[in-house]
Scaffold this motif. Structure first.
Motif, short mmCIF file in Angstrom:
data_model
loop_
_atom_site.label_atom_id
_atom_site.label_comp_id
_atom_site.label_asym_id
_atom_site.label_seq_id
_atom_site.Cartn_x
_atom_site.Cartn_y
_atom_site.Cartn_z
N CYS A 159 0.84 -1.20 0.00
CA CYS A 159 0.00 0.00 0.00
C CYS A 159 0.87 1.25 0.00
O CYS A 159 0.62 2.21 -0.74
N ALA A 175 -4.51 2.69 -5.16
CA ALA A 175 -3.91 2.75 -3.83
C ALA A 175 -4.98 2.78 -2.74
O ALA A 175 -4.87 2.08 -1.72
N ARG A 178 -6.49 -0.65 -2.36
CA ARG A 178 -5.60 -1.57 -1.65
C ARG A 178 -5.56 -1.27 -0.15
O ARG A 178 -5.46 -2.20 0.67
N VAL A 179 -5.64 -0.02 0.21
CA VAL A 179 -5.70 0.32 1.63
C VAL A 179 -6.96 -0.27 2.26
O VAL A 179 -6.93 -0.79 3.39
#
Length: 291
Positions: A159, A175, A178-179
């Motif tokens: 991340c 991003a 994915r977090v």
């Protein structure tokens, strides 16, 4: 576009489908109870198995933990196969991701740590898949204790790397996604550990559900690397292998040579979401603190 784009999707699809097939086999063979069952007994009288139907009387030994689903043949054979092939594919994904960052950047400790944690996750998967919990409990728990935290560390580090290399709006959306996956994995793993140590049937069953959520979450995360792997070339893997060789051989570059290598040998990082490039990945502790 390269053939490597298929690897992350294949890892996710193969592993998720495989473990659910293992679960279905275990339920039909009366080795575990269905995940929707929340009613457990202290003991059960022996019942005649009904082919094609799940158990009607369940004890704590029948809770559908992923490890329990793969404890007995024939599903244990498939479980081991999934663990071994999945571990190999995890290593390949980790190496390609590491090489992709190295190809366009100077040395980055976050990237190296992510590679180490990803390969450690793969080692744990091999142990979990080949040492069934009912036959080699200690080794199985060691493998799970290695695989789960290492997998969580890997996704967290990725991340950070995703934000560092992001150029376009689409990169930042990836991003953010994915977090969210990493946060879900962390919550489910913590809850699974908390519930698992209790003797309550309900909490043990909740631990099994959290374990399933964590595993699927991590596998989906691995699948998201398809977004970046469309730009992988043969030079990418060579760059990664050369960097690993330099780490292993302990080559120490002088300050002048290092400046030349970083200044002249760094490529622009092409973003899958656009045509713009970034000249470096700045992975110094000061830049990481800016996150």
């Amino acid at each position: 576009m390269t053939a490597w784009i298929v690897l992350p999707v294949s890892l996710s699809a193969f592993s998720i489908t495989g473990i659910w097939i293992v679960y279905a086999m275990a339920v039909m063979n009366h080795h575990v109870c269905p995940v929707e069952n929340w009613s457990y007994n202290v003991t059960c009288t022996e019942e005649l198995p009904r082919p094609g139907f799940p158990k009607t009387c369940c004890t704590i030994q029948d809770i559908p933990l992923i490890s329990k689903c793969g404890s007995y043949p024939p599903e244990s054979c498939l479980f081991s196969l999934i663990g071994n092939i999945g571990a190999f594919m995890v290593v390949m994904v980790c190496l390609l991701r590491y090489a992709q960052v190295v190809e366009h950047s100077h040395r980055c400790w976050i990237n190296t740590s992510a590679l180490v944690s990803g390969c450690t996750n793969a080692v744990g998967l091999v142990m979990v898949g080949n040492f069934q919990v009912d036959h080699a409990k200690s080794l199985h728990y060691v493998g799970a204790g290695v695989a789960f935290p290492a997998g969580l560390l890997f996704v967290c580090l990725q991340c950070v790397l995703t934000y560092r290399v992001a150029v376009t709006a689409l990169d930042y959306w990836m991003a953010h996604f994915r977090v969210a996956l990493a946060a879900g994995a962390m919550v489910s793993l913590v809850l699974s550990g908390i519930f698992f140590i209790h003797e309550s049937f309900v909490l043990q069953h909740a631990a099994a559900i959290c374990e399933w959520v964590f595993t699927v979450d991590i596998l989906v995360f691995y699948g998201t690397f398809t977004y970046e792997f469309g730009t992988v070339t043969n030079e990418t893997m060579m760059a990664g292998l050369q960097q690993i060789h330099h780490h292993g051989s302990g080559v120490i570059m002088g300050s002048g040579a290092r400046a030349t290598a970083l200044g002249g040998g760094t490529k622009g990082l092409k973003s899958p979401g656009g045509s713009s490039t970034s000249t470096h990945l700045n992975c110094t502790p000061e830049s990481i603190a800016m996150l």
